[in-house]
Design an enzyme around this catalytic site. Sequence first.
Site, PDB file in Angstrom:
ATOM      1  N   HIS A  46       0.958  -1.234   0.090  1.00 26.99           N
ATOM      2  CA  HIS A  46       0.033  -0.052   0.014  1.00 26.99           C
ATOM      3  C   HIS A  46       0.869   1.453   0.173  1.00 26.99           C
ATOM      4  O   HIS A  46       1.008   2.093   0.927  1.00 26.99           O
ATOM      5  CB  HIS A  46      -0.984   0.153   1.007  1.00 26.99           C
ATOM      6  CG  HIS A  46      -2.102  -0.908   1.026  1.00 26.99           C
ATOM      7  ND1 HIS A  46      -3.114  -1.517   1.998  1.00 26.99           N
ATOM      8  CD2 HIS A  46      -2.589  -1.617  -0.164  1.00 26.99           C
ATOM      9  CE1 HIS A  46      -3.786  -2.277   1.671  1.00 26.99           C
ATOM     10  NE2 HIS A  46      -3.770  -2.181   0.192  1.00 26.99           N
ATOM     11  N   CYS A 103       3.702 -11.825   3.915  1.00 25.28           N
ATOM     12  CA  CYS A 103       4.481 -11.523   4.990  1.00 25.28           C
ATOM     13  C   CYS A 103       4.442 -12.898   6.009  1.00 25.28           C
ATOM     14  O   CYS A 103       3.422 -13.498   6.087  1.00 25.28           O
ATOM     15  CB  CYS A 103       3.733 -10.440   5.773  1.00 25.28           C
ATOM     16  SG  CYS A 103       4.345 -10.083   7.401  1.00 25.28           S
ATOM     17  N   GLU A 133      -5.428  -8.905   3.547  1.00 23.67           N
ATOM     18  CA  GLU A 133      -5.054  -9.934   4.537  1.00 23.67           C
ATOM     19  C   GLU A 133      -6.115 -10.767   5.140  1.00 23.67           C
ATOM     20  O   GLU A 133      -6.120 -11.856   5.469  1.00 23.67           O
ATOM     21  CB  GLU A 133      -4.426  -9.254   5.623  1.00 23.67           C
ATOM     22  CG  GLU A 133      -3.805 -10.213   6.797  1.00 23.67           C
ATOM     23  CD  GLU A 133      -3.016  -9.216   7.848  1.00 23.67           C
ATOM     24  OE1 GLU A 133      -3.236  -9.678   8.930  1.00 23.67           O
ATOM     25  OE2 GLU A 133      -2.594  -8.303   7.660  1.00 23.67           O
ATOM     26  N   THR A 188      -2.933  -8.324  11.348  1.00 26.65           N
ATOM     27  CA  THR A 188      -1.544  -7.796  11.781  1.00 26.65           C
ATOM     28  C   THR A 188      -1.421  -6.480  12.037  1.00 26.65           C
ATOM     29  O   THR A 188      -0.549  -5.879  12.679  1.00 26.65           O
ATOM     30  CB  THR A 188      -0.317  -8.214  10.834  1.00 26.65           C
ATOM     31  OG1 THR A 188      -0.666  -7.700   9.304  1.00 26.65           O
ATOM     32  CG2 THR A 188      -0.178  -9.722  10.803  1.00 26.65           C
ATOM     33  N   SER A 244      -3.037   2.930   3.138  1.00 29.82           N
ATOM     34  CA  SER A 244      -2.608   2.365   4.038  1.00 29.82           C
ATOM     35  C   SER A 244      -2.991   2.123   5.662  1.00 29.82           C
ATOM     36  O   SER A 244      -2.935   3.201   6.112  1.00 29.82           O
ATOM     37  CB  SER A 244      -0.793   2.358   4.162  1.00 29.82           C
ATOM     38  OG  SER A 244      -0.307   1.715   5.402  1.00 29.82           O
ATOM     39  N   SER A 287       5.128   0.553   4.876  1.00 32.44           N
ATOM     40  CA  SER A 287       5.139   0.195   3.266  1.00 32.44           C
ATOM     41  C   SER A 287       5.744   1.569   2.649  1.00 32.44           C
ATOM     42  O   SER A 287       5.895   1.530   1.445  1.00 32.44           O
ATOM     43  CB  SER A 287       3.788  -0.067   2.788  1.00 32.44           C
ATOM     44  OG  SER A 287       3.241  -1.096   3.193  1.00 32.44           O
TER      45      SER A 287
END
Length: 304
Positions: A46, A103, A133, A188, A244, A287
Site C-alpha cells: 500500500h 508476510c 489480509e 497484523t 495504508s 510500506s
Amino acid sequence: MVGCMNIIRADVLGFCGGVRRAVTSAQKALDENKAGTVYTLGPLIHNPVALNELASRGLKVLVPSAIPALQKNDTVLIRAHGVPPSMESDLRRHCDTVINATCPLVTQSQKRAADFASQGYTIVFAGDKNHGEVVGIQGYAEEAARAHGLVCDFRLIRSADEAAALCTSGAFKAPGGAPQKIVLFSQTTFSIKEWDAICAVLKENVPAIEVYRTICPATHERQDALVRLCAQVDGVIIIGGKNSSNTNRLFATAQKRCRRAALIETADEIPADFYDLQTVGITAGASTPDNVIAAVEKRLSQGR
C-alpha cells in the site's frame, strides 16, 4: 537544519521486514524473468510511490478476472497481504512461476486460522472488511473447515461495540448447551488500543475464549516511536500511502498527540506552514520506501 528548524526522525519508521521482503522479491523477479511478464496479484503493497517505481521497471498489476489470460512463462507474485488458497491454486494452474511474497506473520495467521477452523472453532477476527489480509485468512479458515466436513464460523469485527453486540446476539451459544470453542486474533496492522478494548469485552462475556495477539510488532513499534517523537516536536509529518491501514493509524495518533500533523505521500505534499515550525518530526508507515523518507527530510532541510 535550516535556520532554527530541527528535523527529527522517529527511531523506528518505514519498511517493515515483510514489506521489504515483498519488494525485494518483485525486484528479483523483474531481473530474472526476461521471457514473460511479471505481475503482482493486486497492488504488492500500500504505497503508490513504491508501486510506481516498480511499474516503471515493468511490473504489472493483475486482477483476479485476468488470471485465465496468463501465459506459462509469466511470473506472478502473491502480495504481502496474502490471498485465499483457492486463488493461489488458480494462479498455479495458469502459469509456471508463482512467488509467494506473503508476510511471514500473515502466513502464521493463515495457518492458525486453518488449524482452528478444522477443529470446529468459532473464529472471531478483529480486522478491516475487504482488506486483502483478512480475505486471505478467512479463505484459509473456510477451506480447512470444508476439508473436515465443517462450516466455518468466521466473525469479523472492528470495535469493542461490535464485540459487545456479538456477545448479546447469541452467536456464542452452542446448540444443546454444549461447550463452544472460540478463538480471537486479528489483522497484523490492527489498532492496539481497539484490540485491547475488544479483548476486555470478549473476556468478560466469554471467559473460555482463547486469545492470540497477532498484531505485527512493527505496527506497535512505530506507534510507540511516534508517541516518543510527538513529545519532542512542534509538528509531525507521516509519510506513506493514504490507502495504508498502518499509515492512517499513525496519522490518527499524531493528530491526538501533536498540535500539527500531516499525512503525505511525497515531498511535494509538505504543507507550507511546516517550514515555519522550529522542530519537525518525521515518521513513515511500514510500506514507505527509504528513498521517499530521505526525499522528505531533504526537502525540509532545504526550506521552501
